[in-house]
Design an enzyme around this catalytic site. Structure first.
Site, PDB file in Angstrom:
ATOM      1  N   GLU A 103       0.833  -1.141  -0.030  1.00 37.17           N
ATOM      2  CA  GLU A 103       0.062  -0.082  -0.061  1.00 37.17           C
ATOM      3  C   GLU A 103       0.806   1.179   0.173  1.00 37.17           C
ATOM      4  O   GLU A 103       0.441   2.083  -0.491  1.00 37.17           O
ATOM      5  CB  GLU A 103      -0.914  -0.150   1.167  1.00 37.17           C
ATOM      6  CG  GLU A 103      -1.867  -0.885   1.056  1.00 37.17           C
ATOM      7  CD  GLU A 103      -2.766  -1.282   2.083  1.00 37.17           C
ATOM      8  OE1 GLU A 103      -2.347  -1.620   3.143  1.00 37.17           O
ATOM      9  OE2 GLU A 103      -3.929  -0.841   2.051  1.00 37.17           O
ATOM     10  N   GLU A 123      -3.848  -9.269   3.535  1.00 38.03           N
ATOM     11  CA  GLU A 123      -4.857  -9.199   4.709  1.00 38.03           C
ATOM     12  C   GLU A 123      -6.170  -9.832   5.042  1.00 38.03           C
ATOM     13  O   GLU A 123      -6.634 -10.173   6.095  1.00 38.03           O
ATOM     14  CB  GLU A 123      -5.493  -7.687   4.543  1.00 38.03           C
ATOM     15  CG  GLU A 123      -4.100  -6.671   4.954  1.00 38.03           C
ATOM     16  CD  GLU A 123      -3.586  -6.184   3.720  1.00 38.03           C
ATOM     17  OE1 GLU A 123      -3.785  -6.893   2.777  1.00 38.03           O
ATOM     18  OE2 GLU A 123      -3.027  -5.087   3.687  1.00 38.03           O
TER      19      GLU A 123
END
Ligand code: T1G
Length: 694
Positions: A103, A123
């Site tokens: 990210e 995740e």
């Protein structure tokens, strides 16, 4: 030290250095912010590179920080500062840029990577979703469907594939940092290309796309919370302006973080890494080198075990007592490989290479050079004795001698040799070439380096090795006995087989306990009950199964067990004949059948398992309760999103409630099976959890 700033001419490099995987700890977040501030403030610096020391780019947020309040600055704050920078930023990716690490890279203008690198947003495997802009930026770079698939699978994406998706801009060779600096220098003077400014036109969304994704995901990820939230977040990326989409992502991330499933999955993440650690093992103890392996027995288990080593490129000698048995075993192995090849997961050449690594033999002499010998012969001490006495004569000095027994005593078997320190159990689970669990069973005299060797080879053959002490059933099967006992008794007391099984499947098990008996074969339990001292088990629990076996209903292999099965079809069909056997057997014991609730089914099956688990822990058969959880996840399909039986008892039920329920069933049934484990009583009395058990 977690980071530093380096000026390389007109390009500033923000170095992150937080071994072993550059997890984004608080110190790393501070280092990133400091670097960005320095880059912004410096008149000499015209472009920025974010690079990491060590073996990988940032591999994600520091999961160890999740258990407590997150210290500011949070990662979103760092990424906002990245977005606000006035100068172009390039991420230099090597190793595994995962989760928050990827990210950060997605918030750079560009990403350059070594071809060997991987990126990804795993995740979902932690019960979370990308909470630092990934759900909003990846779709803008890679497109809606590839981005959503990447987040729902959580799988690593090789850099060349990510290049094709548009998720990275360039593959580089040689000096990654230098290549990234050069790439950044070329962007000097151009306006920043912020990923947040890329548009995701709502009309790029096929009609019904998100509803279809929700329905598909509900089937593929049964019972899971965060995958549905990922779909919600990606839908926001399409329907909302960027900043509102980020806000929506934040809300959904917090919903996932608060959900019990994320705590369970984070427990599993660390539990998987703890199992290979042997408490008290001296640092200088190293595994013995294993270059060649021999398997004794080419039956279902022996053949499956041999495949694991061939798959890892390790030569395997496969011994059988006669040519017919050997050829049958090799035929089954080839059939398995060809079935995999038919699914496109192996090439014909790979099949031949693996078959070529398996050397059949009828002679023990052919095993003399093996570094590791694993026997997978009949489960009787008489046969094991012959095998190990021969091995003691034939196997080379220092060879590790392992038995695949699922319940016989390792110490007894080791006693058949003059080298008990080299003997241990390597208990594979059927089908041995598929199931990931490997119980590594230490005998009283097993040498520490032999234990380390087994755990090391387990990793090489992609198994999850869990150390177990020597007792009947080791960890998994010993606890399974309680689970199966209660499932069978519930059927006698009033539940139908399908009611018991459906409750367990609804909880998250891959199949019910009675269906599992049909799969394994009811004759296995029948034979075991005939061989064992009746005082060691509950005779009533086997009564129905014994009658079914005597009727020839052995399970799936006879198309009839607790259920009926159509030929070639594993779907269980309730059987009236079985219902009659159950009623007759119950009547024979004078049992008044009654309504049984789903709650009682779950409590009795799982608390019986957990109570034994507490004994397994108290006796030191398992080093940790989290090892027991891993045994159940990888050996029996216990749902990972519940963390494992011990985690479920402690965190979903609570140990005081678990103890109270066990006492309640003890009062109700009055049998010794519901005697609470002294460990459970002590932990509850002291207000402690399993982590404080040892
Ligand atoms: N946080 C803390 N510790 C970690 C860690 C992490 N993210 N990843 C690994 N470790 C520890 C691990 O416990 C072990 O410790 C050691 O590092 C080596 O790991 C905001 C919220 C990177 C592929 O899920 O996939 O970012 O046992 O044995 O086999 O949206 O580690 O030595 O004491 O696994 O070479 C997302 C998890 C986090 C990646 C390396 N990221 N890690 O594999 O080594 S959530 C992940 C891995 C997030 C953002 C969200 C693997 C690896 P110890 P290892 P490896």
């Amino acid at each position: 030290m977690s980071g530093r700033f380096e000026a390389r001419g007109d390009v500033g490099i923000i170095w992150i250095d937080n071994p072993p995987v550059n997890a984004i700890s608080h110190a790393v977040r501070v280092a990133l912010l400091d670097g960005l501030k320095q880059a912004e403030a410096s008149g000499d610096i015209q472009a920025v590179v974010i690079a990491c020391a060590g073996r990988t780019f940032m591999a994600g947020a520091d999961i160890t920080e999740f258990s407590g309040p997150l210290k500011s600055p949070g990662l979103p704050e760092v990424i906002d500062a990245l977005d606000a920078l006035s100068k172009p930023v390039v991420a230099a990716i090597h190793g595994t840029a995962f989760g928050g690490g990827f990210e950060v890279a997605l918030a750079c203008d560009h990403r350059v990577a070594l071809a060997s690198a991987q990126v990804g947003l795993p995740e979902v495997k932690l019960g979370l979703l990308p909470g630092a802009g990934g759900t909003q930026r990846l779709p803008r770079l890679a497109g809606l469907e590839p981005a959503l698939q990447a987040m729902l699978s959580g799988d690593p994406i090789p850099a060349p594939v990510a290049l094709g998706m548009g998720a990275i801009d360039k593959l580089v060779e040689g000096d990654l940092t230098e290549a990234a600096v050069t790439f950044a220098r070329e962007k000097i003077g151009s306006p920043r290309r912020r990923v947040r400014d890329l548009t995701l036109a709502p009309n790029a969304v096929p009609a019904g796309f998100f509803d279809a994704a929700r329905q598909r995901t509900a089937k593929e990820k049964r019972n899971l919370f965060s995958p549905q939230r990922i779909i919600d977040a990606v839908e926001a990326a399409v329907t909302l302006p960027f900043d509102q989409g980020i806000q929506r992502e934040r809300e959904l991330f917090l919903e996932c973080a608060r959900n019990s499933q994320s705590k369970a999955l984070q427990h599993v993440f660390f539990a998987e890494r703890q199992v290979s650690k042997i408490p008290g093992l001296p640092a200088d103890v190293k595994p013995r080198p294993i270059q060649s392996v021999a398997i004794i027995g080419a039956g279902t288990m022996g053949g499956g075990i041999a495949m694991n080593f061939a798959n890892a490129g390790i030569p395997v000698t496969l011994l059988e007592v006669n040519q017919e048995g050997l050829e049958r075993g090799l035929g089954v192995i080839r059939k398995n490989y060809e079935a995999t090849a038919a699914k496109g997961r192996l090439t014909a050449e790979q099949v031949e290479t693996r078959m070529g690594l398996i050397r059949p033999t009828l002679s023990y002499d052919a095993l003399a050079g093996a570094d590791l010998v694993i026997e997978a012969v009949f489960e009787t001490l008489e046969v094991k004795k012959k095998v190990f006495e021969t091995l003691d004569r034939v196997a080379k000095k220092g060879a590790v001698l392992a038995t695949n027994t699922s319940y016989l005593s390792i110490d007894t078997i080791a006693g058949y040799t003059s080298r008990p320190a080299d003997v241990l159990g390597m208990h594979f689970f059927s089908p041995a070439n598929v199931m990931k669990l490997l119980e590594v069973v230490r005998g009283t005299r097993t040498a520490p380096d032999v234990l380390a060797t087994a755990l090391d080879i387990a990793k090489r053959i992609k198994k999850v090795g869990v150390v177990a002490g020597n007792c009947h059933g080791f960890i998994g099967n010993r606890m399974l006995e309680g689970y199966m006992r209660e499932g069978s008794l519930l059927v006698l007391e009033g539940a139908t087989p399908q009611q018991v099984d459906q409750a367990l499947v609804k909880f998250g098990m891959p199949m019910g306990v009675l269906q599992m008996g049909d799969l394994a074969g009811l004759d296995i339990g029948y034979k075991s009950r005939k061989d064992r001292d009746p005082a060691t088990f509950e005779p009533k629990a086997g009564a129905v199964a014994d009658k079914l076996v005597e009727m020839g209903r052995l399970g799936q292999k006879t198309q009839a067990g607790y259920y009926d099965y159509q030929p070639g079809n594993r779907t269980p069909v309730p059987s009236d004949a079985v219902a009659r056997v159950i009623e007759e057997t119950a009547a024979g014991y004078g049992i008044q059948r009654r309504e049984i609730t789903e709650q009682e089914i779950l409590e009795r099956c799982f608390l019986a398992m957990v109570n034994i688990g507490c004994e397994v822990l108290r006796e030191g058969i398992a080093y940790r309760s989290s090892d027991i959880d891993i045994v159940y996840l990888y050996g029996y399909g216990f749902p990972a999103h519940r963390g494992g039986p011990m985690f479920w008892a402690e965190h979903e039920l609570g140990l005081p409630q678990a103890l109270e329920k066990i006492r309640e069933y003890g009062r109700k049934y009055g049998n010794r099976w519901w005697t609470p484990s002294p460990l459970l009583e002590r932990l509850v009395a002291e207000g402690k959890g399993f982590a404080q058990a040892v």
